[in-house]
Design an enzyme around this catalytic site. Structure first.
Site, short mmCIF file in Angstrom:
data_model
loop_
_atom_site.label_atom_id
_atom_site.label_comp_id
_atom_site.label_asym_id
_atom_site.label_seq_id
_atom_site.Cartn_x
_atom_site.Cartn_y
_atom_site.Cartn_z
N CYS A 244 -7.71 9.55 -8.93
CA CYS A 244 -7.80 8.23 -9.54
C CYS A 244 -9.22 7.78 -9.83
CB CYS A 244 -7.07 7.22 -8.68
SG CYS A 244 -5.34 7.69 -8.49
N HIS A 384 -11.57 -1.45 -7.31
CA HIS A 384 -10.50 -0.44 -7.32
C HIS A 384 -9.20 -1.09 -6.82
CE1 HIS A 384 -8.78 3.50 -7.46
NE2 HIS A 384 -8.52 3.52 -6.17
N GLU A 395 -12.96 -0.91 0.78
CA GLU A 395 -13.80 -1.17 -0.39
C GLU A 395 -14.64 -2.43 -0.20
OE1 GLU A 395 -13.49 -1.54 -5.28
OE2 GLU A 395 -11.66 -1.70 -4.06
N LYS A 415 -5.30 -4.13 -11.24
CA LYS A 415 -4.05 -3.47 -10.85
C LYS A 415 -2.99 -4.45 -10.35
CE LYS A 415 -6.33 0.88 -9.55
NZ LYS A 415 -7.75 0.45 -9.71
N HIS A 420 -1.23 0.72 -10.85
CA HIS A 420 -2.29 1.72 -10.71
C HIS A 420 -2.11 2.82 -11.74
CE1 HIS A 420 -5.32 4.20 -9.26
NE2 HIS A 420 -5.05 4.26 -7.97
N PHE A 479 -8.22 10.64 -4.25
CA PHE A 479 -7.95 11.66 -3.25
C PHE A 479 -9.06 12.73 -3.25
CE2 PHE A 479 -3.02 11.61 -2.63
CZ PHE A 479 -3.13 10.37 -2.03
#
Length: 493
Positions: A244, A384, A395, A415, A420, A479
């Site tokens: 992502c 994010h 974050e 989001k 997402h 990831f």
């Protein structure tokens, strides 16, 4: 597939070994939606049989310093190396028109709804940011349109719309040096529908019944390739796949091609189409998705105490990035300036975030150095913010390490309304960030009913706010511990 290294699915997923005679995977251990500080690590040296992911190691001492201030920052002055944005294109849950997309965000409208693309009645999660009424008419010929995976359809439409927005339509491109124009549109999952259909044909009917397009329409580089084939763009061309963080990685790399003099223009961003059985089922298996089936529009709620996972989305977001010198020569309309960026890795765990936040905070600090910007100049963050327990707070903690005074900063989560977008997320959010710069209005983060007490930064809760953006950063994490930050600002000659 995204996180602050795991914001989308911070899980320690352990599968039973095949030697046990079990063909199905089982969740032997799961830490995905627990706060970072509560994650339990297995004893050092222990390793369950058949594990796809070793336990998160203890944090090693890493020699790295996060600068609290950037001494005497100097922005790039060379017009050959300054990178500007001259066009934007997207495909989103709110359609393919940029202004409509941002107006819906400003209104705080949720694009999350029940899935009807396939029968999801037996799935434990039955909603997503599913795109409906998508049309590629005028962008893809009918024969190819029927064959293509949605991932590539979204890419082609967003990319071509971005070119038109930059006044780089086919007639204009024919008279330009197209060896100096490249394409870098990445994806986290690739042609997932094409891949799933091919495997189904193999299993049910044998290899002779597999489509000849199985491989080419599955591999992740095909979006960039098809867009170049259709437009004749012969410059640097490839894809990046960093889960992502993908789209931001592409923007960062595209800008560096321009800075190094390898290209005058780069078509860059991300694309994704994973709202289909394999994609939804896979993330359900990670136990990373919200399960608010009764109220899907309230499911994505970054930083809210009652958040319970992220919501899948899809689409494509593409920017036309161009050297200032080239843009000025052709009289292009300059929308914003790409000031800089950075990418790095947590080097910690496949899905779990570093508890000390060093990877993310270092990435933010390095992006500011690259941009020639001091932390004090930044007053907007497109976060994010995936709506997971661990990722959202990780974050925020990293942001606080870099920005000691956050009183002038506003931070929102796109989001919360569109879900997402995985590999496309950074592209769509870069567009939202640029629209904030252009309009002076920040879209809200919706579903902010009970914000975490540690989140002391203004998240623009529930209602849009007027705000003159000086310098903005847009974060994307994925990831593997992939971290990426891009720095954007209004263009000043």
């Amino acid at each position: 597939m995204a996180g602050v290294a795991g914001a989308a699915c911070s899980s320690n997923v352990l599968f039973r070994s095949r030697e046990m005679g079990k063909h199905e995977a089982s969740m032997a251990q799961y830490n995905g939606l627990r706060p970072v500080e509560n994650m339990q690590m297995a004893p050092v040296g222990s390793k369950p049989s058949g594990s796809i992911s070793s336990p998160a190691p203890k944090l090693r001492a890493i020699r790295a310093v996060v600068s609290q201030t950037v001494s005497a920052p100097k922005r790039e002055k060379d017009p050959r190396k300054r990178v500007v944005v001259t066009g934007m294109g997207l495909v989103s849950v709110f359609g393919s028109d940029i202004n409509t997309f941002y107006n819906k965000l400003l209104e705080g409208e949720s694009g999350i709804s029940l899935i009807d693309r396939f029968d999801a009645s037996s799935f434990s999660v039955r909603f997503a940011g599913q795109i409906r009424d998508f049309s590629s008419k005028g962008y893809i010929d009918g024969k190819n349109d029927r064959r293509l995976d949605d991932c590539w359809r979204y890419c082609l439409v967003a990319g071509k719309r971005a070119l038109v927005d930059a006044n780089l339509g086919s007639e204009v491109l024919e008279n330009m040096d197209r060896t100096r124009i490249g394409v870098l549109v990445g994806t986290g999952m690739g042609g997932l529908s094409a891949f799933s259909s091919g495997v189904e044909s193999l299993v049910q009917k044998g290899y002779k019944k597999m489509s000849p397009f199985f491989i080419p329409y599955s591999i992740t580089n095909m979006g960039s390739a098809l867009l170049a084939i259709d437009t004749g763009l012969m410059g640097p061309n490839y894809s990046i796949s960093t889960a992502c963080a993908t789209a931001n990685y592409c923007l960062y790399s595209a800008a560096n091609h321009i800075r190094r003099g390898e290209a005058d223009i780069m078509v860059a961003g991300g694309t994704e189409a994973a709202v289909m059985p394999t994609g939804v089922g896979g993330f359900i298996a990670c136990r990373a998705l919200s399960q608010r089936n009764e109220h899907p529009e309230k499911a994505s709620r970054p930083w809210d105490k009652s958040r319970d996972g992220f919501v899948m989305g899809e689409g494509s977001g593409v920017l036309i990035m161009e050297s200032l010198e080239h843009a000025m020569k052709r009289g292009a309309n300059i929308i914003a300036e790409y000031l800089g960026g950075a990418v790095n890795c947590d080097a910690h765990h496949m899905t779990d975030p570093r508890s000390d936040g060093l990877g993310v905070s270092t990435c933010i600090a390095k992006s500011l150095v690259d941009a020639g910007v001091s932390p004090e100049e930044v007053n907007y963050i497109n976060a994010h913010a995936t709506s997971t327990l661990a990722g959202d707070l990780a974050e925020v903690n990293a942001i606080k390490k870099v920005f000691k005074d956050t009183s002038e900063i506003k931070m929102n989560g796109t989001k919360s309304m569109i879900g997402h977008g995985l590999g496309a997320a950074g592209g769509l959010e870069a567009i939202a960030t640029i629209k904030a710069i252009n309009t002076g209005w920040l879209h809200p983060t919706i579903n902010q009913d009970n914000i975490e007490p540690d989140v002391t930064i203004d998240t623009v809760p529930n209602v849009k706010k007027q705000h003159e953006v000086n310098v903005a950063i847009s974060n994307s994490f994925g990831f593997g511990g992939h971290n990426s930050v891009v720095v954007l600002g209004p263009f000043t000659p």
